[in-house]
Enzyme design. Structure first.
Site: not given
Ligand code: AHR
Length: 665
Positions: A55, A253, A384-385
């Site tokens: 990321e 994120c 993603n989340e």
């Molecule tokens: O790894 C950091 C963040 O943690 C990522 O962007 C997210 O997916 C998670 O909350």
């Protein structure tokens, strides 16, 4: 019957012992007996088992993996002169006697709409780019400077480009002769005369008048695979050394964005670099304690480059796309269901971009970027989340559309940000009912949690979805605390926990530590697997744990037990075993999280081991110990060997240790 087996049987009969007594946990001297059955593959360990999560957080892409040294090369940041200095032209004192620059904007509809108009009135005017907290340059290395320029009024005929140190002394220079009032691309090469981590790029002009500048860029020639405008070699090397099974990108994120407008849109990250639209990085303002107002995404490292990097490393590409939901920790903005089509189309087009014939619209884009062969994409992530019914209803639409057109593509769904609780339970139940194939789980938890949850997957439904442990890391203080450290306690706890992932390789098919990288000065989130500055990089203890697993993954899970039970933390001890069918090697991984050494007698049945085992040991009594730029290998595997006694491996595992034994069968 093999002689060794005959001997064992004879011993059994002579001693009058039942097999149960022979598998008793420990002898009078405390030696624990472990039984390893090398004859039967309990499960296939997928080649994707140990991979990477990338990321653009902590300046991992711009200012990190992407080797560009100029920050804000095309003046597209919200404050368009961010990163650019004009000494002596303090606009507040109106002292512009020697020159000035103005940002010109040419229409909102263009991806890269700003350029800089420099007005030179005297010889003292200079323009300096500060780099990403300086520029790292190495003595004797060559650097490619490129820029676009159009000469305006006056007689500006030349630009001198120099690498300078903080005192302004030059450590490498070149000149560019300008010709013509139309936009042209210019190039020059500089050689650094000294090694410096805080160099800057200085532009000095010959003549007076105006000149327009754009895409001012400086790259080392010494990049990964020597690619022009490529990736930082030392960082890719660390990744490649891990032999990763997959590369998940671009997050995290960052996929979702704080708002939908700020989500990651892969189509804006492919094609000519100058046409890739800048976007603020969502980590720019995320944490008050680590503000990064100069954090943007140039997308020089875009989806093509991610696919290419995956291919370079022999890793399966795993792109994750926005599902029409902005980060639920931020705005949680939702695309209405009847406006979801463009998002779904992005996913379908991405598969075409990766795998499509060059006659297809997106396959042609890939070809034009220099890769006519397909990238053989097999996985795609939706969201993603995310959590809640809003996610499930959007996931269903993606699932239906992708499966209809590309039935062989495996869709990765998400179970939210936590490994348990309301969001997780709801998501898992819904996704299981939908018959989804692969679910992404995230857990940022304490080291204790990791040590106590090595049995997490033992109870998972064998007929349910497969698991992608897509983001996990032990947090020494608390989730996202700036005080978190990549210490041995965390790394060892992860090593212990990972025995449980491997032991459940029939369910867990992909795993990745997160986040991957952090710039020493530019980070927002800690802990991270790899740390770097402008010149150096090092793997943390967590990195070496991951690397040991990934380079000793094996193809077949074997059963290793004590008293018939798997080793899941009894007396602070954990173990897993695997065989590699291609190399015929046996890997035994053990983690001792206790403060006492453990004497083991590992009895190997069902195979003929060679007489020697290679031993890779990571151990430290200091649970707070960390690697650093000064001591990058403090916590890293130490190699030794041990002789087997017939089929028995008798070893002492140090306190607080993670050890991998490799035995040729
Ligand atoms: O790894 C950091 C963040 O943690 C990522 O962007 C997210 O997916 C998670 O909350």
């Amino acid at each position: 019957m093999k002689p060794i087996l005959t001997a064992c049987l004879a011993l059994l009969l002579l001693s009058g012992c039942s097999p149960k007594v022979l598998t008793a946990q420990s002898t009078a001297d405390g030696t624990r007996t472990l039984n390893l059955d090398a004859s039967t593959s309990v499960a296939t360990i997928q080649p994707t088992m140990y991979g990477l999560f990338f990321e653009d957080i902590n300046f991992a892409a711009d200012g990190g993996l992407y080797a560009e040294l100029v920050k804000n090369r095309s003046f597209e940041f919200t404050l368009p002169k961010t990163g650019w200095l004009e000494p002596g032209t303090d606009k507040f004192s109106l002292n512009e006697s020697s020159g000035k620059s103005d940002v010109i904007k040419i229409g909102e509809d263009r991806a890269n709409s700003n350029y800089l108009r420099v007005t030179v009135m005297g010889p003292d005017y200079v323009l300096i780019n500060e780099g990403f907290r300086g520029m790292g340059v190495k003595e004797g290395d060559r650097y490619d400077l490129t820029l676009a320029a159009a000469v305006g009024e006056g007689n500006i005929s030349r630009i001198q480009v120099q690498l300078i140190d903080p005192d302004g002394a030059a450590l490498g220079e070149a000149t560019i002769d300008l010709n013509g009032s139309d936009w042209k691309n210019y190039a020059a090469t500089l050689t650094a005369e000294r090694t410096l981590d805080k160099a800057q790029l200085k532009l000095t002009f010959t003549g007076t008048g105006t000149v327009d500048l754009d895409m001012i860029s400086l790259f080392p020639q010494d990049t990964w695979k020597g690619r022009k405008k490529g990736l930082r070699k030392d960082l890719v090397q660390l990744l490649d050394d891990m032999n990763p099974g997959f590369l998940r990108f671009p997050g995290g994120c960052i996929v979702e964005g704080r708002t939908l407008a700020q989500r990651y849109q892969w189509k804006k990250t492919v094609g000519p670099i100058a046409e890739r639209e800048y976007l603020i990085n969502r980590w720019n303002t995320e944490f008050d304690h680590r503000p990064a107002p100069d954090y943007y995404q140039s997308f020089g490292l875009g989806f093509f480059e991610y696919f290419q990097l995956s291919e370079d490393m022999g890793a399966e590409p795993l792109p994750i796309l926005s599902c029409g939901m902005a980060c639920q920790f931020n705005t949680g903005e939702l695309v209405p269901m009847d406006e979801l089509d463009p998002y779904v189309q992005d996913a379908l087009d991405l598969i075409e971009f990766a795998n499509g014939d060059v006659t297809t619209a997106w396959g042609k884009v890939r070809r034009d970027m220099g890769h006519p062969e397909p990238f053989n994409l097999k996985y795609i992530g939706v969201g993603n989340e995310q959590w809640g019914p809003e996610y499930i209803e959007r996931y269903k639409v993606f699932n239906e559309a992708i499966t209809a057109q590309y039935p062989d593509i495996v869709i990765v769904s998400g179970s939210g940000p936590f490994p348990d609780g309301e969001f997780f339970d709801y998501g898992m139940q819904q996704l299981t009912e939908l018959g989804t194939e692969l679910v992404d789980e995230h857990y940022y938890r304490s080291p204790e949690w990791f040590r106590e949850n090595a049995t997490r997957y033992d109870s998972y439904d064998r007929n349910g979805p497969k698991i992608f442990a897509g983001e996990y890391a032990a947090q020494s203080v608390a989730i996202a605390s700036p005080e978190n450290k990549n210490n041995w306690n965390c790394a060892l706890s992860e090593a212990a926990y990972m025995t449980g992932m491997e032991r459940n390789a029939d369910v867990v098919v992909m795993t990745s530590y997160a986040p991957l990288m952090a710039h020493e000065e530019g980070w927002q989130w800690t802990p991270d697997m790899i740390w770097f500055n402008n010149l150096q990089s090092y793997g943390t203890a967590n990195y070496y744990v991951q690397k040991l697993y990934a380079t000793h993954a094996g193809t077949d899970l074997l059963r290793i037990t004590e008293g018939g039970e798997p080793l899941t933390g009894q007396q602070a001890f954990y173990a897993t075993a695997a065989k590699d069918a291609t190399t015929n090697e046996l890997y035994i991984k053990v983690a001792n999280t206790g403060a006492e050494p453990q004497s083991l007698n590992i009895r190997i049945a069902g195979a003929e081991p060679s007489t020697t085992a290679t031993v890779l040991t990571m151990a430290s009594d200091d649970l707070e110990a960390v690697n650093s730029f000064a001591e990058p290998m403090k916590l890293s595997p130490i190699e030794s060997s041990v002789n087997l006694q017939k089929n028995e491996l008798r070893v002492e595992v140090p306190a607080h240790a993670f050890v991998v034994y490799t035995i040729q069968l």
